[in-house]
Design an enzyme around this catalytic site. Structure first.
Site, mmCIF file in Angstrom:
data_model
loop_
_atom_site.group_PDB
_atom_site.id
_atom_site.type_symbol
_atom_site.label_atom_id
_atom_site.label_comp_id
_atom_site.label_asym_id
_atom_site.label_seq_id
_atom_site.Cartn_x
_atom_site.Cartn_y
_atom_site.Cartn_z
ATOM 1 N N SER A 102 -24.179 22.643 -2.748
ATOM 2 C CA SER A 102 -24.571 22.473 -4.126
ATOM 3 C C SER A 102 -23.418 22.209 -5.091
ATOM 4 O O SER A 102 -23.645 21.681 -6.173
ATOM 5 C CB SER A 102 -25.323 23.706 -4.596
ATOM 6 O OG SER A 102 -24.469 24.829 -4.639
ATOM 7 N N SER A 154 -22.224 25.797 0.260
ATOM 8 C CA SER A 154 -22.136 25.003 -0.972
ATOM 9 C C SER A 154 -20.729 24.713 -1.480
ATOM 10 O O SER A 154 -20.569 23.922 -2.406
ATOM 11 C CB SER A 154 -22.926 25.683 -2.084
ATOM 12 O OG SER A 154 -24.298 25.481 -1.903
ATOM 13 N N LYS A 167 -17.814 24.821 -12.038
ATOM 14 C CA LYS A 167 -19.229 24.618 -11.718
ATOM 15 C C LYS A 167 -20.113 25.247 -12.801
ATOM 16 O O LYS A 167 -19.808 26.344 -13.281
ATOM 17 C CB LYS A 167 -19.525 25.264 -10.354
ATOM 18 C CG LYS A 167 -20.935 25.040 -9.822
ATOM 19 C CD LYS A 167 -21.107 25.664 -8.429
ATOM 20 C CE LYS A 167 -22.452 25.332 -7.809
ATOM 21 N NZ LYS A 167 -22.605 25.901 -6.448
#
Lengths: 485, 95
Positions: free
Chosen positions: A151, A175, A76
């Site tokens: 997210s 997330s 990420k």
């Protein structure tokens, strides 16, 4: 060769160790597939050529004692990677190149893994659909124009689409678990304090936690044992005895007491979610565990609490983006105007909204009514869990109140978007570990997840329950590679 | 409770984010619907509840006071939007 990307992390590690595959073979396989997957928009930055060099170097002098020998992995874009651009999905960090490495990614490279690239995410991890990223929304490999969740949407999309064998995300209010649920993958949010926050772009410091996202529970356990470490560079890192989670993984959960909280049966929840939950209850019983009805009375207050605590911390954390030391800068006549324009042009709408909420609840005259009130309710929510854990070893709930929704469906209504995290947020407020595993499909064929919540530092227990359930569920992700060019 | 445009302007100033009229109106609408939802917390009596500030049950550890600098000033300055080799540069503050 073509089926390299279909292998699990555990299989790839095995095949590299017994020399059936080289790191170069594996790295090439994932790069080729990633290059054909532009339409998913899972990557913000790729590091493919350097990944291939590292793979070749590994093959020349392999170390098979490592836990992730020569395994390529995208992460990420919230983790600082030394000399590789790190954006947090924001225009304001569009050109930021960290001078240091996050502890979590450092742990991963130290075990032999190789960086493939940086994965898309909601801007500063604020979002539940990956639609707030400055770099565009991410497609869910399950179906076109479907959000992957957020997210950590790029991470979920990349694992489900097999652009990376495994990845890491961060989870502040769901997330990791919500996108895992939306994409038919496994996601673990570890206990607060088990994975270092050093070098992770901060959103809400008392809630943020990094964790693995994987195709199966065993892979997830292996990555968790790599990333979890005590780190003096993070003042909230906790020094406790960490297991070798993958080695100690067991399907024997006989006699475990599993709580079923009645407050998670919310109004308007689709019948499919209730049915899935009932199936889950049957699965754990079939594995020899016992289920017990419990109450977590303050559950419905978790989301309002979260939307005070998280924006308050975010407004403080994001004060550092002022256009002076790094990142984007807008032109201004004077210093104040430069700050105001930089932040107005550099942050997207959702981030601005949250900074404003946070600034308001911390401002003079409102602090007690909102922020202090939320901290007190947070205590009540944690007490609910403490009370429940006197009777049970873990808690089983649905991961999300629905399956993945269409891109654009909820962007105009922030509250309906926030409601996505209704089952995941209480865990962050209480600092507990929780895992989401794929457990079935809805009538549209979209995946649905179940969440197992554990006691603090009891990752092994929830991994074991997930492992036992996974065997019973035998979930198959229905992906037809529609995006491959 | 209602957040009006004046309050939005005040928060915008505190948070150093400039907003135009149109954006301010949109924000007022959004924030009002979010705070309607947050007001639910007032149903709870919390007078005797201790606030929870951190879930990490740990005390801050002491460390020895050693310099661990890697002397990477150049690399750090490189990330600045307007570099001048040795300093961060901002618009003129003193006339």
């Amino acid at each position: 060769m073509s089926d390299i990307t279909k292998q699990s992390l555990t299989e790839l590690v095995e095949n590299i160790k017994n020399k059936k595959l080289s790191s170069t073979d594996v790295t090439k396989g994932f790069i080729e597939r990633s290059e054909k997957s532009g339409e998913l928009n899972a990557y913000i930055t790729d590091d493919f050529s350097s990944a291939l060099d590292k793979a070749k170097k590994f093959d020349q002098k392999p170390n098979f004692n490592l836990k992730l020998p020569g395994i390529p992995m995208a992460v990420k874009d919230l983790f600082c990677t030394k000399n590789v651009k790190t954006t947090a999905g924001s225009k304001i960090l569009n050109n930021f190149v960290p001078t240091y490495e996050s502890t979590v990614t450092k742990n991963i490279w130290n075990e032999g893994a190789i960086l493939l690239g940086k994965l898309n995410c909601d801007e500063f991890a604020m979002g539940s659909s990956n639609e707030t990223s400055f770099f565009g929304n991410v497609q869910n490999p399950i179906d076109k124009d479907l959000v992957p969740g957020g997210s950590s949407g790029g991470s979920a999309s990349a694992v489900a689409g097999k652009l990376t064998p495994i990845t890491i995300g961060t989870d502040t209010g769901g997330s990791i678990r919500q996108p895992a649920s939306f994409t038919g993958t496994v996601g673990l949010k570890p206990t607060y304090g088990s994975c270092s926050r050093y070098g992770i772009v901060a959103f809400a410091s008392s809630l943020d936690q990094a964790g693995p996202m994987a195709q199966n529970v065993k892979d997830c356990a292996l990555l968790q044992e790599v990333i979890s470490s005590y780190d003096p560079k993070d003042s909230t890192s906790i020094d406790f005895k960490r297991n070798e989670y993958s080695k100690e993984l067991s399907i024997n959960i006989k006699g475990k007491k599993i709580g079923i909280p009645k407050e998670y049966r919310v109004d308007g929840m689709p019948k499919e979610i209730e049915n899935l939950w009932q199936k889950g209850i049957q699965y754990v019983k079939d594995c020899g565990a016992e289920t017990i009805d419990i109450s977590l009375p303050h559950t419905s207050y978790a989301l309002p609490t979260y939307y005070i605590v998280a924006p308050a911390e975010a407004s403080s954390n994001l004060a550092r983006y002022d256009g002076v030391k790094y990142g984007f800068r807008a032109k201004g006549e004077n210093l104040i105007e430069m700050y105001e324009k930089t932040r107005s042009e550099g942050f997207g709408a959702e981030v601005q909204r949250r900074i404003m909420i946070g600034t308001y609840v911390l401002s003079s005259g409102y602090y007690d009514a909102y922020y202090l009130k939320a901290q007190k309710v947070r205590k009540l929510i944690k007490n609910d869990f403490d009370e429940a854990y006197k009777k049970v070893d873990a808690i089983l709930t649905p991961s999300t109140p629905s399956s993945a929704f269409k891109i654009g469906e909820k962007t105009n209504d922030p509250v309906s978007m926030y409601l996505n995290d209704i089952f995941t947020v209480p865990v962050n407020l209480a600092g507990l570990p929780a895992i989401s595993i794929p457990a079935g499909h809805d009538s549209k064929g979209y995946p649905l997840g179940l969440q197992i919540i554990g006691k603090a530092f009891d990752e092994q227990n929830i991994l074991n329950i997930a492992f036992a359930m996974e065997e019973k569920i035998s979930f198959k992700n229905q992906i037809n590679d529609w995006w491959i060019k | 409770m209602s957040i009006d445009l004046k309050t939005i302007k005040h928060i915008s100033k505190l948070s150093r984010i400039s907003v135009d009229e149109q954006r301010a109106k949109k924000l007022a609408g959004d924030l009002n619907s979010i705070f309607d939802f947050i007001e639910k917390l007032n149903e709870l009596k919390t007078d005797n509840v201790e606030p929870l500030t951190s879930v990490a049950e740990t005390t801050l550890k002491l460390r020895s006071d050693e310099v661990k600098s890697e002397n990477i000033r150049e690399q750090i300055i490189k990330n600045s939007p307007q570099d001048n080799k040795d300093y961060f540069v901002v618009p003129k503050v003193i006339e």
